[in-house]
Design a protein around this motif. Structure first.
Motif, PDB file in Angstrom:
ATOM      1  N   PHE A   1      22.527  47.842  35.773  1.00  0.00           N
ATOM      2  CA  PHE A   1      23.901  48.258  36.024  1.00  0.00           C
ATOM      3  C   PHE A   1      24.085  49.712  35.604  1.00  0.00           C
ATOM      4  O   PHE A   1      23.370  50.219  34.747  1.00  0.00           O
ATOM      5  CB  PHE A   1      24.879  47.364  35.264  1.00  0.00           C
ATOM      6  N   ASP A   2      25.052  50.356  36.208  1.00  0.00           N
ATOM      7  CA  ASP A   2      25.310  51.770  35.953  1.00  0.00           C
ATOM      8  C   ASP A   2      26.742  51.920  35.436  1.00  0.00           C
ATOM      9  O   ASP A   2      27.673  52.120  36.203  1.00  0.00           O
ATOM     10  CB  ASP A   2      25.122  52.578  37.235  1.00  0.00           C
ATOM     11  N   PRO A   3      26.955  51.775  34.116  1.00  0.00           N
ATOM     12  CA  PRO A   3      28.318  51.849  33.587  1.00  0.00           C
ATOM     13  C   PRO A   3      28.873  53.257  33.670  1.00  0.00           C
ATOM     14  O   PRO A   3      28.103  54.223  33.750  1.00  0.00           O
ATOM     15  CB  PRO A   3      28.131  51.399  32.132  1.00  0.00           C
ATOM     16  N   PRO A   4      30.209  53.390  33.662  1.00  0.00           N
ATOM     17  CA  PRO A   4      31.194  52.308  33.616  1.00  0.00           C
ATOM     18  C   PRO A   4      31.437  51.714  35.010  1.00  0.00           C
ATOM     19  O   PRO A   4      31.348  52.410  36.005  1.00  0.00           O
ATOM     20  CB  PRO A   4      32.454  53.010  33.108  1.00  0.00           C
ATOM     21  N   TYR A   5      31.753  50.418  35.034  1.00  0.00           N
ATOM     22  CA  TYR A   5      32.064  49.771  36.299  1.00  0.00           C
ATOM     23  C   TYR A   5      33.149  48.726  36.051  1.00  0.00           C
ATOM     24  O   TYR A   5      33.295  48.213  34.945  1.00  0.00           O
ATOM     25  CB  TYR A   5      30.819  49.133  36.935  1.00  0.00           C
ATOM     26  N   ALA A   6      33.915  48.439  37.100  1.00  0.00           N
ATOM     27  CA  ALA A   6      35.062  47.547  36.973  1.00  0.00           C
ATOM     28  C   ALA A   6      34.698  46.138  37.420  1.00  0.00           C
ATOM     29  O   ALA A   6      34.091  45.939  38.478  1.00  0.00           O
ATOM     30  CB  ALA A   6      36.235  48.060  37.806  1.00  0.00           C
ATOM     31  N   VAL A   7      35.042  45.170  36.592  1.00  0.00           N
ATOM     32  CA  VAL A   7      34.909  43.753  36.927  1.00  0.00           C
ATOM     33  C   VAL A   7      36.327  43.194  36.986  1.00  0.00           C
ATOM     34  O   VAL A   7      37.081  43.308  36.013  1.00  0.00           O
ATOM     35  CB  VAL A   7      34.071  42.998  35.881  1.00  0.00           C
ATOM     36  N   ALA A   8      36.674  42.603  38.118  1.00  0.00           N
ATOM     37  CA  ALA A   8      38.065  42.188  38.329  1.00  0.00           C
ATOM     38  C   ALA A   8      38.163  40.698  38.613  1.00  0.00           C
ATOM     39  O   ALA A   8      37.234  40.066  39.122  1.00  0.00           O
ATOM     40  CB  ALA A   8      38.687  42.969  39.483  1.00  0.00           C
ATOM     41  N   LEU A   9      39.312  40.159  38.253  1.00  0.00           N
ATOM     42  CA  LEU A   9      39.720  38.842  38.709  1.00  0.00           C
ATOM     43  C   LEU A   9      40.620  39.102  39.913  1.00  0.00           C
ATOM     44  O   LEU A   9      41.724  39.643  39.772  1.00  0.00           O
ATOM     45  CB  LEU A   9      40.463  38.094  37.606  1.00  0.00           C
ATOM     46  N   VAL A  10      40.122  38.763  41.093  1.00  0.00           N
ATOM     47  CA  VAL A  10      40.806  39.080  42.345  1.00  0.00           C
ATOM     48  C   VAL A  10      41.581  37.857  42.814  1.00  0.00           C
ATOM     49  O   VAL A  10      41.029  36.750  42.920  1.00  0.00           O
ATOM     50  CB  VAL A  10      39.804  39.528  43.421  1.00  0.00           C
ATOM     51  N   GLY A  11      42.868  38.044  43.082  1.00  0.00           N
ATOM     52  CA  GLY A  11      43.684  36.993  43.658  1.00  0.00           C
ATOM     53  C   GLY A  11      43.558  37.026  45.167  1.00  0.00           C
ATOM     54  O   GLY A  11      44.020  37.986  45.808  1.00  0.00           O
ATOM     55  N   LEU A  12      42.920  36.027  45.756  1.00  0.00           N
ATOM     56  CA  LEU A  12      42.748  35.980  47.205  1.00  0.00           C
ATOM     57  C   LEU A  12      44.049  35.572  47.877  1.00  0.00           C
ATOM     58  O   LEU A  12      44.894  34.880  47.282  1.00  0.00           O
ATOM     59  CB  LEU A  12      41.638  35.005  47.581  1.00  0.00           C
ATOM     60  N   ALA A  13      44.201  35.977  49.122  1.00  0.00           N
ATOM     61  CA  ALA A  13      45.425  35.665  49.869  1.00  0.00           C
ATOM     62  C   ALA A  13      45.645  34.168  49.989  1.00  0.00           C
ATOM     63  O   ALA A  13      46.782  33.700  50.114  1.00  0.00           O
ATOM     64  CB  ALA A  13      45.347  36.308  51.262  1.00  0.00           C
ATOM     65  N   GLU A  14      44.575  33.393  49.887  1.00  0.00           N
ATOM     66  CA  GLU A  14      44.675  31.939  50.034  1.00  0.00           C
ATOM     67  C   GLU A  14      45.207  31.257  48.773  1.00  0.00           C
ATOM     68  O   GLU A  14      45.474  30.057  48.775  1.00  0.00           O
ATOM     69  CB  GLU A  14      43.303  31.354  50.392  1.00  0.00           C
TER      70      GLU A  14
END
Length: 291
Positions: free
Chosen positions: A229-242
């Motif tokens: 991995f090449d920091p810094p990087y973003a890890v997200a909790l994504v709310g899907l449209a469904e």
């Protein structure tokens, strides 16, 4: 090694004391008023040569210093980093004190290996006097080193694929993001599970996600470092449209520009020759959005 002697560019003075205290947020009353003293930690400040002085902090360094650096450079130790300093205080300094000092290379360590690379620690000692009387000792230590070779980039960890989530990864291979749907109550669920946590049914089918979503929450990873991995990087909790959420990387903007509420869109990223992953790209024109 040979020493060099020099005088401070300015005597100890109240304006420099005031600026130092303001910068450090130091409100000690001993450093102000009718008869102030200088903060002891200003010891080096009275010896520094300013922007025209040398990187070591004072002017007029000895030829031995240049010879030592030339030897280290010639041996491949071309990089330098300051590591620490030590100070001893022998008397207080007051406005009007004239500062003189002797600087000497006190020691050069044996070869050491650090995370930065292999090299030698060089310690310079400065004996500071005020009006001819010993006022303090300042030691400044640097590392002259040959940078360590970069480690080859490692493989990204492989996802664990089992009978409960194999369908999801089969969908990814076909560039489809599949969400499980309960065969009993028809609730959507993610991540994939062997049974419904709402009604307990073991029956299910899938629906394909549209790929539209928003950043529900996120973290920016700096440490610990991983070779793949090449920091810094973003890890997200994504709310899907469904209506379900999944964890993935956010791409398309610097990690410090990711915001909660940003619209994102699914894409598939080829990580290496064997692995492709679903990630989410910030919708163009919305990089600074969020709520």
């Amino acid at each position: 090694m040979a020493a060099t002697s020099a005088a401070g560019k300015d005597p100890v003075n109240e304006p420099m004391i005031r600026h130092w205290c303001e910068a450090m947020g130091d409100t000690n009353p001993d450093y102000a008023g009718a008869d102030p003293i200088a903060p002891p930690t200003m010891l080096q400040a009275w010896t520094m040569g300013g922007l025209s002085g040398h990187v070591s902090g004072h002017q007029g360094r000895s030829p031995a210093y240049d010879e030592l650096f030339a030897l280290l450079d010639g041996a491949g130790y071309t990089s330098v980093v300051a590591t620490d300093c030590e100070q001893e205080y022998l008397r207080v300094l007051r406005p009007g004190d004239e500062i003189t000092f002797d600087a000497v290379i006190e020691s050069v360590s044996e070869r050491k290996t650090t995370k930065l690379g292999t090299g030698h620690f060089v310690t310079t000692r400065m004996d500071v006097r005020a009006g001819g009387e010993p006022a303090g000792i300042h030691r400044f230590r640097i590392l002259k080193y040959a940078p360590a070779r970069a480690k080859p980039r490692g493989k990204r960890p492989r996802p664990v694929i089992n009978r409960d989530n194999a369908g999801f990864w089969e969908g990814v291979a076909r560039h489809r993001l599949l969400i499980q749907r309960c065969g009993g109550c028809r609730a959507l669920r993610f991540p994939w599970l062997p049974g419904c946590n709402a009604c307990g049914s073991l029956e299910w089918d899938t629906v394909e996600a549209s790929g539209e979503g928003t950043v529900y929450s996120y973290v920016v990873m700096h440490h610990p470092p991983f070779p793949a991995f090449d920091p810094p990087y973003a890890v997200a909790l994504v709310g899907l449209a469904e209506g379900v959420r999944m964890v993935s990387n956010v791409v398309g903007v610097p990690s410090d520009k990711v915001r909660i509420g940003q619209p994102v869109r699914l894409e598939f990223q080829q990580v290496d020759g064997e692995l492709e992953l679903p990630v989410f790209r910030v919708v163009e024109g919305m990089a600074g959005g969020g709520v």
